[in-house]
Design a protein around this motif. Sequence first.
Motif, mmCIF file in Angstrom:
data_model
loop_
_atom_site.group_PDB
_atom_site.id
_atom_site.type_symbol
_atom_site.label_atom_id
_atom_site.label_comp_id
_atom_site.label_asym_id
_atom_site.label_seq_id
_atom_site.Cartn_x
_atom_site.Cartn_y
_atom_site.Cartn_z
ATOM 1 N N LEU A 59 -30.032 -33.688 -21.168
ATOM 2 C CA LEU A 59 -30.891 -34.408 -22.106
ATOM 3 C C LEU A 59 -32.348 -34.218 -21.698
ATOM 4 O O LEU A 59 -32.702 -34.294 -20.507
ATOM 5 C CB LEU A 59 -30.527 -35.891 -22.124
ATOM 6 C CG LEU A 59 -29.085 -36.217 -22.529
ATOM 7 C CD1 LEU A 59 -28.838 -37.712 -22.474
ATOM 8 C CD2 LEU A 59 -28.797 -35.696 -23.925
ATOM 9 N N ASP A 60 -33.157 -33.978 -22.687
ATOM 10 C CA ASP A 60 -34.565 -33.683 -22.427
ATOM 11 C C ASP A 60 -35.329 -34.941 -22.061
ATOM 12 O O ASP A 60 -35.077 -36.029 -22.594
ATOM 13 C CB ASP A 60 -35.179 -33.034 -23.677
ATOM 14 C CG ASP A 60 -36.631 -32.671 -23.447
ATOM 15 O OD1 ASP A 60 -36.926 -32.093 -22.392
ATOM 16 O OD2 ASP A 60 -37.451 -32.976 -24.334
ATOM 17 N N GLU A 61 -36.265 -34.793 -21.130
ATOM 18 C CA GLU A 61 -37.248 -35.819 -20.825
ATOM 19 C C GLU A 61 -38.631 -35.224 -21.065
ATOM 20 O O GLU A 61 -38.827 -34.000 -20.981
ATOM 21 C CB GLU A 61 -37.109 -36.295 -19.378
ATOM 22 C CG GLU A 61 -35.901 -37.187 -19.154
ATOM 23 C CD GLU A 61 -35.943 -37.872 -17.803
ATOM 24 O OE1 GLU A 61 -36.769 -37.448 -16.960
ATOM 25 O OE2 GLU A 61 -35.183 -38.819 -17.602
ATOM 26 N N ASN A 62 -39.572 -36.082 -21.320
ATOM 27 C CA ASN A 62 -40.920 -35.612 -21.630
ATOM 28 C C ASN A 62 -41.646 -35.251 -20.335
ATOM 29 O O ASN A 62 -42.492 -36.001 -19.840
ATOM 30 C CB ASN A 62 -41.682 -36.682 -22.409
ATOM 31 C CG ASN A 62 -42.946 -36.128 -23.020
ATOM 32 O OD1 ASN A 62 -43.033 -34.935 -23.300
ATOM 33 N ND2 ASN A 62 -43.938 -36.981 -23.213
ATOM 34 N N ASP A 63 -41.265 -34.112 -19.789
ATOM 35 C CA ASP A 63 -41.852 -33.682 -18.515
ATOM 36 C C ASP A 63 -42.705 -32.429 -18.673
ATOM 37 O O ASP A 63 -43.115 -31.841 -17.668
ATOM 38 C CB ASP A 63 -40.752 -33.426 -17.489
ATOM 39 C CG ASP A 63 -39.779 -32.363 -17.941
ATOM 40 O OD1 ASP A 63 -39.759 -32.047 -19.143
ATOM 41 O OD2 ASP A 63 -39.019 -31.850 -17.093
ATOM 42 N N ASN A 64 -42.936 -32.019 -19.891
ATOM 43 C CA ASN A 64 -43.766 -30.841 -20.125
ATOM 44 C C ASN A 64 -44.892 -31.190 -21.088
ATOM 45 O O ASN A 64 -44.649 -31.683 -22.208
ATOM 46 C CB ASN A 64 -42.936 -29.696 -20.717
ATOM 47 C CG ASN A 64 -41.966 -29.124 -19.714
ATOM 48 O OD1 ASN A 64 -42.318 -28.306 -18.879
ATOM 49 N ND2 ASN A 64 -40.714 -29.581 -19.797
ATOM 50 N N ALA A 65 -46.109 -30.958 -20.620
ATOM 51 C CA ALA A 65 -47.270 -31.170 -21.487
ATOM 52 C C ALA A 65 -47.363 -30.024 -22.495
ATOM 53 O O ALA A 65 -46.830 -28.936 -22.260
ATOM 54 C CB ALA A 65 -48.541 -31.254 -20.653
ATOM 55 N N PRO A 66 -48.006 -30.232 -23.618
ATOM 56 C CA PRO A 66 -48.180 -29.150 -24.585
ATOM 57 C C PRO A 66 -48.931 -27.973 -23.963
ATOM 58 O O PRO A 66 -49.801 -28.153 -23.109
ATOM 59 C CB PRO A 66 -48.985 -29.799 -25.707
ATOM 60 C CG PRO A 66 -48.701 -31.264 -25.580
ATOM 61 C CD PRO A 66 -48.551 -31.519 -24.121
ATOM 62 N N LEU A 67 -48.561 -26.789 -24.385
ATOM 63 C CA LEU A 67 -49.196 -25.557 -23.918
ATOM 64 C C LEU A 67 -49.934 -24.928 -25.095
ATOM 65 O O LEU A 67 -49.325 -24.627 -26.129
ATOM 66 C CB LEU A 67 -48.150 -24.581 -23.372
ATOM 67 C CG LEU A 67 -48.675 -23.210 -22.963
ATOM 68 C CD1 LEU A 67 -49.662 -23.320 -21.805
ATOM 69 C CD2 LEU A 67 -47.511 -22.289 -22.595
ATOM 70 N N VAL A 68 -51.268 -24.766 -24.902
ATOM 71 C CA VAL A 68 -52.091 -24.210 -25.971
ATOM 72 C C VAL A 68 -51.994 -22.700 -25.911
ATOM 73 O O VAL A 68 -52.332 -22.070 -24.892
ATOM 74 C CB VAL A 68 -53.553 -24.664 -25.831
ATOM 75 C CG1 VAL A 68 -54.424 -24.022 -26.918
ATOM 76 C CG2 VAL A 68 -53.637 -26.180 -25.912
ATOM 77 N N LEU A 69 -51.497 -22.115 -26.990
ATOM 78 C CA LEU A 69 -51.394 -20.664 -27.070
ATOM 79 C C LEU A 69 -52.671 -20.026 -27.616
ATOM 80 O O LEU A 69 -53.074 -18.937 -27.189
ATOM 81 C CB LEU A 69 -50.200 -20.280 -27.952
ATOM 82 C CG LEU A 69 -48.818 -20.771 -27.491
ATOM 83 C CD1 LEU A 69 -47.755 -20.319 -28.480
ATOM 84 C CD2 LEU A 69 -48.512 -20.246 -26.096
ATOM 85 N N VAL A 78 -47.517 -25.176 -28.179
ATOM 86 C CA VAL A 78 -46.062 -25.405 -28.121
ATOM 87 C C VAL A 78 -45.766 -26.370 -26.995
ATOM 88 O O VAL A 78 -46.581 -26.557 -26.083
ATOM 89 C CB VAL A 78 -45.296 -24.075 -27.897
ATOM 90 C CG1 VAL A 78 -45.437 -23.167 -29.088
ATOM 91 C CG2 VAL A 78 -45.749 -23.396 -26.619
ATOM 92 N N ASP A 79 -44.569 -26.991 -27.097
ATOM 93 C CA ASP A 79 -44.106 -27.905 -26.049
ATOM 94 C C ASP A 79 -42.696 -27.481 -25.669
ATOM 95 O O ASP A 79 -41.821 -27.344 -26.535
ATOM 96 C CB ASP A 79 -44.116 -29.353 -26.549
ATOM 97 C CG ASP A 79 -44.007 -30.348 -25.401
ATOM 98 O OD1 ASP A 79 -43.147 -30.134 -24.515
ATOM 99 O OD2 ASP A 79 -44.773 -31.333 -25.389
#
Length: 694
Positions: free
Chosen positions: A433-443, A473-474
């Motif tokens: 199950l996903d947790e919010n552990d990744n900040a958005p990445l600006v491409l 993207v996230d």
Amino acid sequence: SLEDINDHSPVFLKDRVSFRIPETSDPGSRFPLEGAQDLDVGSNSIQAYSIFPENGYFSVSFGSRSEDDKYVELVLEKAIDREEQSEMSFSVIAEDGGSPPRSGSIEVNIVILDANDNAPVFTQEVFIGKVLENMLEGSVVLTVVARDQDAGVNGDVSYELIEALGQSDSSFAIDPINGEIKLRKPLDFEDSHHHEVRVRATDGGGLSAICKVLVEVVDVNDNAPEVVVSSFSSPLPENTVPGTVVALFSVRDRDSGANGKISCALQDQLFFSLRPAYKNYYELVTVSALDREETAQYILSVTAADAGSPPLTSTQTFTVDISDVNDNAPVFNQTSYTMYVRENNVPTAFVGAVSAADADVGLNAKVTYSLAAVAAAERPSCSCISVNAENGHVFVLRPLDYERLRQTEVTVSASDAGSPPLRANVSVRLVVLDENDNAPLVLYPGQESGPAPSELVPVSAEAGYLITKVVAVDADSGQNSWLSYHLLRATEPGLFTVGVQSGEVRLRRPVTDRDSVKQKLVVLVRDNGKPPLSATAALSALLLKDFSDVRLPHGSAATEDQGGSLTTYLIISLVFVSLLFLTSTALFVARRVCKRKELQAGHVLYGAEHLQPGLADAAAAGTLPRAYCYEISLTTGSGNSEFKFLKPILPSLPPQSCALGQGPEEGQDFPCVPVSTEDMAPDNAGTLSAGQFN
């Protein structure tokens, strides 16, 4: 003289005479009889005597001892028996010799006197009687009869029992007068089927006779059948083949006849049945396959019944225990399992349990769990799952990352402890199950260490004009990857607007003279996690009246640090390329001189801005030799042009330029390709390409 004529008949003085003769008289005995008289004389007198009818016992003898002494006697010709004929009568006839003869008769009655010459005689040599074994004491069994042909006291008969040797306690008694034999005590058919006694009959004269009396005891159904077990096997393995003998027993009944005829029946004949063995033996056998898991114990009742009326029965119970055989593999309570774990879990995290049950018992039902071995090609992408062998608990051994592994599947095997062991497999799917552990990445725009790219915006653009689009993207999923875009800060906040969902940067209002030519913006990209994570994208925009204004800021660029640094890099590159060019030219000439040896081409990079003043003017006019590819990239804070030379076509290039639309000049080895305004367009990276030449 007078001649006599036969005119008188013989006459007896009496008409009837009786004699009493003992039956013991011997033949030849004579009994005098008074003779008849006849008045006639001579031949007309009595000439003969006869008996009528003749009986064979007596005859008449007559004669004269003298002339005047005549006699007539009855002579006993054979022995007489009073028991045969106690009295007889006949006539004695006297007949004269006249012609015709005349006769006279006398009736003689013979009474035979009895003598004790006959012993009693039983009417049967053997008297047979039947008596029920449950007959009461004093009951008459039978009556013996003896007759004595004698008369009187000689014919009076009395009875008595003759006891056998060693038998002092007889079960019978006899009436001495009438000969009735009675029970003195009850009889038992099972002790003796028949009894034999002797009876003596004695007359008054002391003569006696003996007869045999057989008393048959008639069986009464007073004994229930008996079941005698010879062998019995229990417990019985559940894999016993049909037809296996479980028990051997015999049946018997002390009664006889129909009362002793026994039939056996088994109540439950679904798995067992009775089979006659020999004589009165029976076998209890299996008739179908047994299953301990269905029935662990059978209680079988065998009923033996005789044919009496009413019938008597007895029951024998066989308790057959069924022993376990490892014939059942473990069965999981689910066809498959799906377990969930949140990413970044702690090591050895418990995520669930598998459970299997085995219908067997004992070691055959002891279940252990393990991960099933799989082929190398089928191995899961994660070897991070472990299962407890005793209770089936499933653990994740190390932290997982949803962005690297979203799910994995393993096979868990449940094996019992039987011999040989049986096992079952089940598929276990682990979902991360996903947790919010990744900040958005600006491409886009790229957020490298260098300056943010500039977007060119005409000052005549209306409100809503699309300047650029922030792309991010996230790596998370679901709500954690839902991104929203917000204008964090800007040189003129009221001039720009950012689409919350699309990330499109547009003009909020028309550009005015008061707006700075150079605009800087920072866009905040935020996900929808809890708590939310965010990233920023920095970009700049140049407000230009015409895209040709891109030359205007060149003069002031020398004062800025970034422009000076870039110029330094270009000078160093130019020196290096020049040295490489001279070396390549020398080698080329040497090879031409030395028997046209193999030429080697050199690659030279030129910086357009610093070649010579003529080339700089050509660059400003939008023209360069067609043998080069170059890009113009404008960065915020710098008006310098950045030329990137990719490769030359030929090893040498004279410092000449081609005008737009012109052909090759004299001395040029290749044509010039003109640069059109269509080749100038912003690419996805926000870079303005002046042209590409091949």
